[in-house]
Design an enzyme around this catalytic site. Structure first.
Site, PDB file in Angstrom:
ATOM      1  N   ASP A 197     -11.354   1.805  -6.080  1.00  0.00           N
ATOM      2  CA  ASP A 197     -11.417   3.197  -5.633  1.00  0.00           C
ATOM      3  C   ASP A 197     -10.224   3.550  -4.740  1.00  0.00           C
ATOM      4  OD1 ASP A 197     -13.856   3.597  -6.951  1.00  0.00           O
ATOM      5  OD2 ASP A 197     -14.963   2.749  -5.268  1.00  0.00           O
ATOM      6  N   SER A 221     -13.319  -3.592  -5.849  1.00  0.00           N
ATOM      7  CA  SER A 221     -14.525  -4.196  -5.276  1.00  0.00           C
ATOM      8  C   SER A 221     -15.765  -3.360  -5.543  1.00  0.00           C
ATOM      9  CB  SER A 221     -14.348  -4.352  -3.761  1.00  0.00           C
ATOM     10  OG  SER A 221     -13.226  -5.138  -3.488  1.00  0.00           O
ATOM     11  N   THR A 222     -15.654  -2.031  -5.502  1.00  0.00           N
ATOM     12  CA  THR A 222     -16.827  -1.168  -5.722  1.00  0.00           C
ATOM     13  C   THR A 222     -16.713  -0.463  -7.075  1.00  0.00           C
ATOM     14  OG1 THR A 222     -16.717  -0.724  -3.338  1.00  0.00           O
ATOM     15  CG2 THR A 222     -18.311   0.531  -4.615  1.00  0.00           C
ATOM     16  N   ASP A 272     -13.543   7.674   0.331  1.00  0.00           N
ATOM     17  CA  ASP A 272     -13.303   6.908  -0.897  1.00  0.00           C
ATOM     18  C   ASP A 272     -12.784   5.497  -0.593  1.00  0.00           C
ATOM     19  OD1 ASP A 272     -14.013   9.198  -2.210  1.00  0.00           O
ATOM     20  OD2 ASP A 272     -12.027   9.677  -2.968  1.00  0.00           O
ATOM     21  N   ALA A 282       0.868  -1.192   0.000  1.00  0.00           N
ATOM     22  CA  ALA A 282       0.000   0.000   0.000  1.00  0.00           C
ATOM     23  C   ALA A 282       0.898   1.235   0.000  1.00  0.00           C
ATOM     24  CB  ALA A 282      -0.897  -0.027   1.227  1.00  0.00           C
ATOM     25  N   ASN A 283       0.466   2.265  -0.670  1.00  0.00           N
ATOM     26  CA  ASN A 283       1.196   3.547  -0.799  1.00  0.00           C
ATOM     27  C   ASN A 283       2.413   3.511  -1.725  1.00  0.00           C
ATOM     28  OD1 ASN A 283      -0.528   5.146   0.726  1.00  0.00           O
ATOM     29  ND2 ASN A 283       0.378   4.406   2.620  1.00  0.00           N
TER      30      ASN A 283
HETATM   31  N1  LIG Z   1       0.656  -4.501  -3.531  1.00  0.00           N
HETATM   32  C1  LIG Z   1      -0.219  -4.114  -2.617  1.00  0.00           C
HETATM   33  N2  LIG Z   1      -0.362  -4.807  -1.458  1.00  0.00           N
HETATM   34  C2  LIG Z   1      -1.270  -4.441  -0.539  1.00  0.00           C
HETATM   35  N3  LIG Z   1      -2.109  -3.361  -0.676  1.00  0.00           N
HETATM   36  C3  LIG Z   1      -1.987  -2.648  -1.793  1.00  0.00           C
HETATM   37  C4  LIG Z   1      -1.058  -2.978  -2.814  1.00  0.00           C
HETATM   38  N4  LIG Z   1      -1.189  -2.085  -3.814  1.00  0.00           N
HETATM   39  C5  LIG Z   1      -2.158  -1.229  -3.436  1.00  0.00           C
HETATM   40  N5  LIG Z   1      -2.644  -1.546  -2.227  1.00  0.00           N
HETATM   41  C6  LIG Z   1      -3.731  -0.908  -1.454  1.00  0.00           C
HETATM   42  O1  LIG Z   1      -4.906  -1.687  -1.573  1.00  0.00           O
HETATM   43  C7  LIG Z   1      -6.024  -0.868  -1.280  1.00  0.00           C
HETATM   44  C8  LIG Z   1      -7.287  -1.371  -1.929  1.00  0.00           C
HETATM   45  O2  LIG Z   1      -7.098  -1.527  -3.265  1.00  0.00           O
HETATM   46  P1  LIG Z   1      -8.206  -1.321  -4.385  1.00  0.00           P
HETATM   47  O3  LIG Z   1      -8.909  -0.061  -4.214  1.00  0.00           O
HETATM   48  O4  LIG Z   1      -7.494  -1.535  -5.673  1.00  0.00           O
HETATM   49  O5  LIG Z   1      -9.217  -2.549  -4.184  1.00  0.00           O
HETATM   50  P2  LIG Z   1     -10.558  -2.735  -3.363  1.00  0.00           P
HETATM   51  O6  LIG Z   1     -10.441  -2.089  -2.028  1.00  0.00           O
HETATM   52  O7  LIG Z   1     -10.854  -4.178  -3.410  1.00  0.00           O
HETATM   53  O8  LIG Z   1     -11.639  -1.993  -4.241  1.00  0.00           O
HETATM   54  P3  LIG Z   1     -12.595  -0.714  -3.948  1.00  0.00           P
HETATM   55  O9  LIG Z   1     -11.698   0.374  -3.449  1.00  0.00           O
HETATM   56  O10 LIG Z   1     -13.191  -0.408  -5.294  1.00  0.00           O
HETATM   57  O11 LIG Z   1     -13.620  -1.127  -2.943  1.00  0.00           O
HETATM   58  C9  LIG Z   1      -5.630   0.509  -1.754  1.00  0.00           C
HETATM   59  O12 LIG Z   1      -5.948   1.417  -0.753  1.00  0.00           O
HETATM   60  C10 LIG Z   1      -4.128   0.451  -1.971  1.00  0.00           C
HETATM   61  O13 LIG Z   1      -3.465   1.423  -1.192  1.00  0.00           O
HETATM   62  C1  LIG Z   2     -30.650  -4.071   1.927  1.00  0.00           C
HETATM   63  C2  LIG Z   2     -30.258  -3.229   0.767  1.00  0.00           C
HETATM   64  C3  LIG Z   2     -28.889  -2.736   0.957  1.00  0.00           C
HETATM   65  C4  LIG Z   2     -28.476  -1.934  -0.220  1.00  0.00           C
HETATM   66  C5  LIG Z   2     -27.127  -1.420  -0.024  1.00  0.00           C
HETATM   67  C6  LIG Z   2     -26.667  -0.740  -1.238  1.00  0.00           C
HETATM   68  C7  LIG Z   2     -25.203  -0.515  -1.125  1.00  0.00           C
HETATM   69  C8  LIG Z   2     -24.767   0.472  -2.112  1.00  0.00           C
HETATM   70  C9  LIG Z   2     -23.298   0.732  -1.954  1.00  0.00           C
HETATM   71  C10 LIG Z   2     -23.027   2.049  -2.527  1.00  0.00           C
HETATM   72  C11 LIG Z   2     -21.645   2.497  -2.165  1.00  0.00           C
HETATM   73  C12 LIG Z   2     -21.338   3.674  -2.977  1.00  0.00           C
HETATM   74  C13 LIG Z   2     -20.351   4.530  -2.340  1.00  0.00           C
HETATM   75  C14 LIG Z   2     -18.974   4.151  -2.711  1.00  0.00           C
HETATM   76  C15 LIG Z   2     -18.013   4.104  -1.827  1.00  0.00           C
HETATM   77  C16 LIG Z   2     -16.622   3.729  -2.186  1.00  0.00           C
HETATM   78  O1  LIG Z   2     -15.832   4.872  -2.112  1.00  0.00           O
HETATM   79  C17 LIG Z   2     -16.098   2.698  -1.217  1.00  0.00           C
HETATM   80  C18 LIG Z   2     -14.730   2.206  -1.660  1.00  0.00           C
HETATM   81  O2  LIG Z   2     -14.802   1.526  -2.841  1.00  0.00           O
HETATM   82  N1  LIG Z   2     -16.990   1.562  -1.136  1.00  0.00           N
HETATM   83  C19 LIG Z   2     -17.678   1.296  -0.031  1.00  0.00           C
HETATM   84  C20 LIG Z   2     -18.627   0.175  -0.076  1.00  0.00           C
HETATM   85  O3  LIG Z   2     -17.534   1.931   0.992  1.00  0.00           O
END
Ligand SMILES: Nc1ncnc2c1ncn2[C@@H]1O[C@H](COP(=O)(O)OP(=O)(O)OP(=O)(O)O)[C@@H](O)[C@H]1O
Ligand SMILES: CCCCCCCCCCCCC/C=C/[C@@H](O)[C@H](CO)NC(C)=O
Ligand SMILES: [Ca+2]
Length: 502
Positions: free
Chosen positions: A155, A198-199, A458, A131-132
């Protein structure tokens, strides 16, 4: 415009590349061509728009008997492509191999790299090791030799790259990020997001779909979408930037719980979401905000921000005027603050709609990508059933703000202080209260509000619950164009690859 089969036109701006085509023996010998002399051909690779904002790379091959004519066409098209000055030639790519379902590296190598190579884009690729890594690296490399930075991940990965780029630009411009009132310098190096998280909310809200090939094509054609960025401070100390969700209460608690379950992948949000919903914690605090009077829209508008949005354009003009006569700039401190105290299940501040596959319209469907404002959504203490009704509206077409316990304001800045920090500030030695707070956290059924929640910025947690937030209009740019209006004649976009005679 170049005509492709059956009355379909492709603008030059959506041609990916043009290549001379080697006709193999089989092609040379088919049907009516058999009798002809040597054939010459070239292939045009172009963006084919499919349903739901999905883009694909398609191709059409033009055959010709005249070699000179064929070369003239290739030359003319290449010259036209050279004139597309917004297209990137050199990119810096960061891949998080552990984001989402851990597919980042495969997605890049199999789906994105071949397209970049087809478009003659050269890349320096860094696979992050921790991370970072990306953020720190952006403070070291010569960023100015790149036309853009691409992040492959979710994100959180985007947030890292954004912090690296914005932070680097401020450092190089002598701007102190710790000063909450500083006029930050715009970052003109665009960021491209290849969704592999993931999101993937930022990608989905700016492109309309979370699809690596579509995003790669938006990068190749050199799209540009300005984006508002919020700065978050605590006691004159910079904490983080945010472009999508700053969430306290429900979304903060989900994030805190889900971080311990990263091994579950994207499913962790469903698991922690359900757990957090059952715990039904509410939090007491005070919010002060400055309404965004400069912008034309309102969070209750029926229309959403779309490609070429006139509300965002208007904000861009205002920003340009501000830059022109910066001496006369209106001081934010002079404008009125409104104060709200209460008990909240969720406080969500969104700079964009926050649409994502889980919530296709987002948490604030009428929020704008680049209008210089955020929508501040306050969900007051209500029953579990009512909160569930609210959450369900994240997923359907119904108005999410049409509840007596939900308020929404379009703001340009806000501050939050939890009741607990207010109390602690007035009596820092009151250890008993903190202990009681711990006790209640251990007994979720209690739903009491003694402990603080965490801010979800985020997808990253913040260390402080008391924060000051300010929206910086169009501080950065993405390789995107916003969500396009649905094409009325989608059939016109669904042609297959074909061959055409000149
Ligand atoms: N090689 C690595 N090992 C561990 N963590 C890492 C690495 N590279 C990046 N990261 C960290 O992993 C975190 C999460 O990554 P990323 O946002 O790509 O996936 P996610 O959390 O599954 O998806 P989302 O943010 O869409 O929910 C980031 O905050 C980043 O700082
Ligand atoms: C019982 C019904 C439940 C419905 C729940 C809906 C969930 C919607 C999720 C929307 C999340 C949008 C905001 C995004 C946030 C992202 O910054 C963050 C990092 O990827 N994601 C989350 C889940 O915090
Ligand atoms: Ca905005």
């Amino acid at each position: 415009m170049l005509p492709v089969p059956e009355n379909c036109f492709v603008p030059i701006s959506e041609i990916i590349s043009v290549e001379e085509t080697e006709l193999n023996k089989k092609q040379r010998n088919i049907g009516k061509w058999q009798k002809m002399t040597k054939l010459h051909a070239f292939t045009v690779y172009y963006v084919k728009k499919a349903r739901n904002h999905r883009w694909r790379c398609s191709d059409v091959t033009f055959w010709c008997v005249d070699e000179h004519l064929c070369n003239q066409w290739i030359q003319a098209l290449k010259e036209l492509l050279e004139m597309q000055k917004s297209r990137p030639k050199q990119l810096l790519v960061y891949i998080n191999p552990y984001g989402g379902k851990r597919q980042g590296k495969r997605i890049y190598e199999q789906k994105v790299a071949p397209l970049f190579s087809l478009a003659s884009i050269s890349t320096d690729v860094v696979i992050t090791e921790h991370a970072n890594h990306a953020k720190d690296n952006l403070f070291e490399v010569n960023i100015y030799k790149y036309d853009g930075v691409v992040c492959v991940g979710g994100d959180g990965m985007f947030s890292e790259v954004m912090h690296g780029l914005i932070g680097r630009i401020q450092k190089d411009s002598g701007i102190d990020q710790n000063n909450p009132k500083a006029s930050l310098v715009q970052c003109n190096i665009r960021i491209g997001i290849i969704p592999a998280g993931s999101t993937d909310c930022i990608c989905y809200s700016t492109v309309g779909i979370s699809d690596p090939v579509t995003s790669a094509l938006h990068i190749i054609v050199g799209d540009c979408q300005p984006l508002d960025v919020s700065s978050v401070h605590h006691n004159n100390m910079f904490l983080k930037y945010s472009v999508s969700l700053l969430g306290y209460g429900f979304y903060g608690d989900i994030l805190k719980d889900s971080e311990k379950k990263r091994w579950m992948g994207p499913m962790r949000y469903d698991y922690s979401g359900f757990k957090t919903f059952l715990s039904h914690h509410y939090y007491e605090g005070t919010i002060a905000y400055q309404p965004a009077k400069h912008t034309l829209g309102s969070p209750r508008d029926k229309d959403s921000c779309r490609t070429g949005c006139y509300i965002c354009k208007k904000s861009e003009q205002q920003l340009a005027e501000q830059h022109k006569d910066c001496g006369l700039k209106h001081e934010e401190g002079e404008e009125e603050w409104k104060v709200i105290k209460g008990k909240f299940l969720a406080i969500n501040a969104v700079n964009m709609s926050c649409a994502c596959p889980r919530s296709p319209k987002g948490l604030s469907p009428a929020a704008h990508l680049a209008d210089g404002s955020a929508d501040l959504i306050l969900v007051r203490k209500c029953s579990r059933f009512d909160f569930l009704r609210y959450l369900v509206r994240h997923t359907n077409q119904d108005d999410q703000f049409d509840f007596p316990f939900v308020d929404v304001y379009r703001v340009k800045s806000f501050q939050f202080t939890s009741k607990l920090s207010e109390d602690n500030e007035s009596n820092v030695m009151d250890i008993g209260k903190k202990r009681f707070g711990q006790f209640c956290r251990d007994h979720p059924a209690c739903c009491c509000n003694i402990v603080n929640s965490t801010w979800n910025c985020d997808g990253e947690t913040l260390d402080s619950s008391a924060i000051e937030v300010r929206v910086h209009c169009q501080l950065m740019k993405l390789f995107a164009r916003g969500i396009e209006e649905n094409c009325k004649d989608e059939a016109a976009y669904s042609q297959n690859s074909a061959e055409q005679l000149l």
